[in-house]
Design a protein around this motif. Structure first.
Motif, short mmCIF file in Angstrom:
data_model
loop_
_atom_site.label_atom_id
_atom_site.label_comp_id
_atom_site.label_asym_id
_atom_site.label_seq_id
_atom_site.Cartn_x
_atom_site.Cartn_y
_atom_site.Cartn_z
N LEU A 203 -18.57 -38.99 -51.40
CA LEU A 203 -18.17 -39.48 -50.08
C LEU A 203 -17.45 -40.80 -50.27
N MET A 204 -16.14 -40.76 -50.15
CA MET A 204 -15.31 -41.95 -50.37
C MET A 204 -15.04 -42.62 -49.03
N CYS A 205 -15.55 -43.82 -48.86
CA CYS A 205 -15.42 -44.58 -47.61
C CYS A 205 -15.54 -43.67 -46.38
N PRO A 206 -16.63 -42.92 -46.26
CA PRO A 206 -16.72 -41.88 -45.23
C PRO A 206 -16.85 -42.43 -43.80
N MET A 207 -16.32 -41.64 -42.88
CA MET A 207 -16.35 -41.91 -41.43
C MET A 207 -17.57 -41.18 -40.86
N LEU A 208 -18.65 -41.91 -40.56
CA LEU A 208 -19.95 -41.28 -40.33
C LEU A 208 -20.52 -41.46 -38.92
N ASP A 209 -20.10 -42.48 -38.18
CA ASP A 209 -20.83 -42.86 -36.97
C ASP A 209 -19.88 -43.08 -35.80
N ASP A 210 -20.03 -42.27 -34.76
CA ASP A 210 -19.17 -42.34 -33.58
C ASP A 210 -19.57 -43.43 -32.59
N ARG A 211 -20.73 -44.07 -32.80
CA ARG A 211 -21.27 -44.97 -31.78
C ARG A 211 -20.63 -46.35 -31.80
N THR A 224 -4.74 -53.89 -41.72
CA THR A 224 -5.00 -52.79 -42.65
C THR A 224 -4.68 -51.43 -42.02
N SER A 225 -5.00 -50.37 -42.75
CA SER A 225 -4.64 -49.03 -42.30
C SER A 225 -5.58 -48.47 -41.23
N TRP A 226 -6.75 -49.11 -41.06
CA TRP A 226 -7.74 -48.57 -40.10
C TRP A 226 -8.54 -49.72 -39.53
N ASP A 227 -8.50 -49.87 -38.20
CA ASP A 227 -9.26 -50.93 -37.55
C ASP A 227 -10.12 -50.34 -36.45
N ARG A 228 -10.70 -51.20 -35.61
CA ARG A 228 -11.64 -50.70 -34.62
C ARG A 228 -10.97 -49.88 -33.53
N ARG A 229 -9.69 -50.15 -33.25
CA ARG A 229 -8.97 -49.32 -32.29
C ARG A 229 -8.67 -47.94 -32.86
N SER A 230 -8.27 -47.90 -34.14
CA SER A 230 -8.06 -46.60 -34.80
C SER A 230 -9.34 -45.79 -34.78
N ASN A 231 -10.45 -46.47 -35.05
CA ASN A 231 -11.74 -45.81 -35.12
C ASN A 231 -12.12 -45.19 -33.77
N LEU A 232 -11.92 -45.94 -32.71
CA LEU A 232 -12.20 -45.43 -31.37
C LEU A 232 -11.31 -44.23 -31.06
N ARG A 243 -18.27 -38.92 -27.08
CA ARG A 243 -18.33 -39.98 -28.09
C ARG A 243 -19.28 -41.09 -27.66
N GLY A 244 -20.22 -41.41 -28.54
CA GLY A 244 -21.18 -42.46 -28.27
C GLY A 244 -22.36 -42.05 -27.42
N GLY A 245 -22.34 -40.85 -26.87
CA GLY A 245 -23.41 -40.39 -26.00
C GLY A 245 -24.49 -39.63 -26.74
N ALA A 255 -24.14 -39.87 -39.47
CA ALA A 255 -25.06 -41.00 -39.32
C ALA A 255 -26.16 -40.70 -38.32
N ARG A 256 -25.95 -39.71 -37.47
CA ARG A 256 -26.96 -39.34 -36.47
C ARG A 256 -28.05 -38.43 -37.04
N ALA A 257 -27.87 -37.92 -38.25
CA ALA A 257 -28.88 -37.05 -38.84
C ALA A 257 -30.18 -37.81 -39.05
N VAL A 258 -31.27 -37.25 -38.61
CA VAL A 258 -32.58 -37.89 -38.76
C VAL A 258 -33.16 -37.60 -40.14
N ASP A 259 -33.02 -36.38 -40.60
CA ASP A 259 -33.59 -35.95 -41.88
C ASP A 259 -32.47 -35.81 -42.90
N LEU A 260 -32.48 -36.64 -43.94
CA LEU A 260 -31.48 -36.56 -44.99
C LEU A 260 -32.06 -36.02 -46.29
N SER A 261 -33.23 -35.46 -46.25
CA SER A 261 -33.83 -34.89 -47.45
C SER A 261 -33.11 -33.60 -47.82
#
Length: 333
Positions: A203-211, A224-232, A243-245, A255-261
């Motif tokens: 996982l290279m600099c992964p995009m994990l969390d929509d919140r 840079t190539s990606w900022d908080r507006r790009s992310n939104l 998104r975010g709900g 990032a929302r996964a509770v169980d990562l086992s």
């Protein structure tokens, strides 16, 4: 910044300084966030493609050492077929590891060829087969289309290991940025659906969390190539009003996964000055707490996509060498 962006983000938070060698590249893209809109997506996709393709076209055959095939395979149930780019060593030396590649692009740009150059050396050396999936892009195809396409391509790959010359015990999912997030989501789907087994996830600099609630998700704006507006924009393209709900699947936002086992051995990296930093550090920590073997690397002063934009800087060389060494050990294990 529009008022609605301020309502979501609040003020810009403090970030670490950029690495001195990377600092000249911080504004190379200009403030491209001003053109982010659904109406401008065709232009954004064209501009992105032109920016990413420099010099002569990439020789996927590596002077004949690699055979190149594109194949239409079944997509998710009720959905169109998907295209896989398949790269195999020209000389057959027995079953090899599979590097199942998922491209980046914020969920709304990119294609199956974006990023495969980083994996070509393993194919040319006869150590791996690369399968790169063409998933449907948001917002035309919102969640769950992208991650389900990625999973469908992985299932097809696992069911055709003999034909492809792949060792089924060495299935490795690899992705960067949005592709890193989709790789993590695909690994979760494979675990929860019981097929196929994965040996590693890269996982290279992964995009994990929509919140967008972390410190780092607020700290880069207009640089840079990606900022908080790009992310939104990227997360809203994928999820729309969800998104975010409360109704967002962990397969879309891992990032929302509770169980990562039960997830495979993991390589995960980030720069210290990029929006995804905090969600990546949290995910790596929770993976480790769940009993997963994790190789975590944070590169001081690095921004999102630094290795691609400035590959000859010291921090980029160190990052690329570390990542390539992990993949080498994974394909040879």
């Amino acid at each position: 910044m529009p008022d609605e962006m301020k309502e979501i983000f609040g003020e810009v938070t403090r970030k670490p300084p950029y690495d001195p060698e990377l600092a000249p590249f911080v504004h190379v893209f200009g403030d491209t966030r001003s053109m982010l809109s659904y109406d401008q997506l065709p232009a954004i996709r064209q501009t992105t493609a032109q920016t990413l393709v420099t010099g002569k076209p990439l020789d996927l055959t590596v002077d004949g050492k690699v055979t190149v095939e594109e194949r239409q395979v079944p997509g998710p149930q009720g959905a169109p077929d998907i295209t896989l780019l398949i790269l195999r060593p020209s000389e057959n030396l027995g079953p090899k590891a599979a590097l199942y590649h998922i491209h980046g692009g914020g969920m709304f740009v990119g294609d199956r060829r974006l990023g495969v150059d980083a994996l070509l050396s393993f194919v040319a050396a006869g150590k791996a087969v690369v399968v790169s999936v063409e998933y449907r892009l948001a917002p035309e195809h919102p969640d769950p289309a992208p991650v389900e396409d990625c999973y469908a391509g992985l299932v097809w790959t696992a069911r055709n290991t003999t034909e492809l010359g792949i060792d089924p015990e060495r299935l490795i999912v690899v992705g960067g940025s949005a592709g890193g997030g989709l790789s993590a989501g695909t690994a979760l789907l494979a675990r929860d659906r019981g097929y196929p087994g994965l040996s590693h996830q890269v996982l290279m600099c992964p995009m994990l969390d929509d919140r967008l609630q972390t410190h780092s998700s607020h700290m880069v704006e207009g640089e840079t190539s990606w900022d908080r507006r790009s992310n939104l924009f990227g997360w809203t393209a994928l999820l729309g009003d969800r998104r975010g709900g409360p109704d967002v699947s962990p397969y879309a936002a891992p990032a929302r996964a509770v169980d990562l086992s039960g997830l495979p051995r993991t390589y995960i990296d980030t720069g210290s000055a990029e929006p995804f930093r905090d969600e990546i550090l949290d995910y790596a920590g929770r993976l480790s707490e769940a009993g997963v073997s994790v190789d975590l690397h944070m590169w001081g002063g690095a921004f999102h996509g630094f290795e691609s934009l400035a590959p000859d800087t010291g921090v980029s060389r160190a990052s690329l060498a570390t990542r390539q060494d992990f993949i080498r050990r994974a394909v040879e294990s």
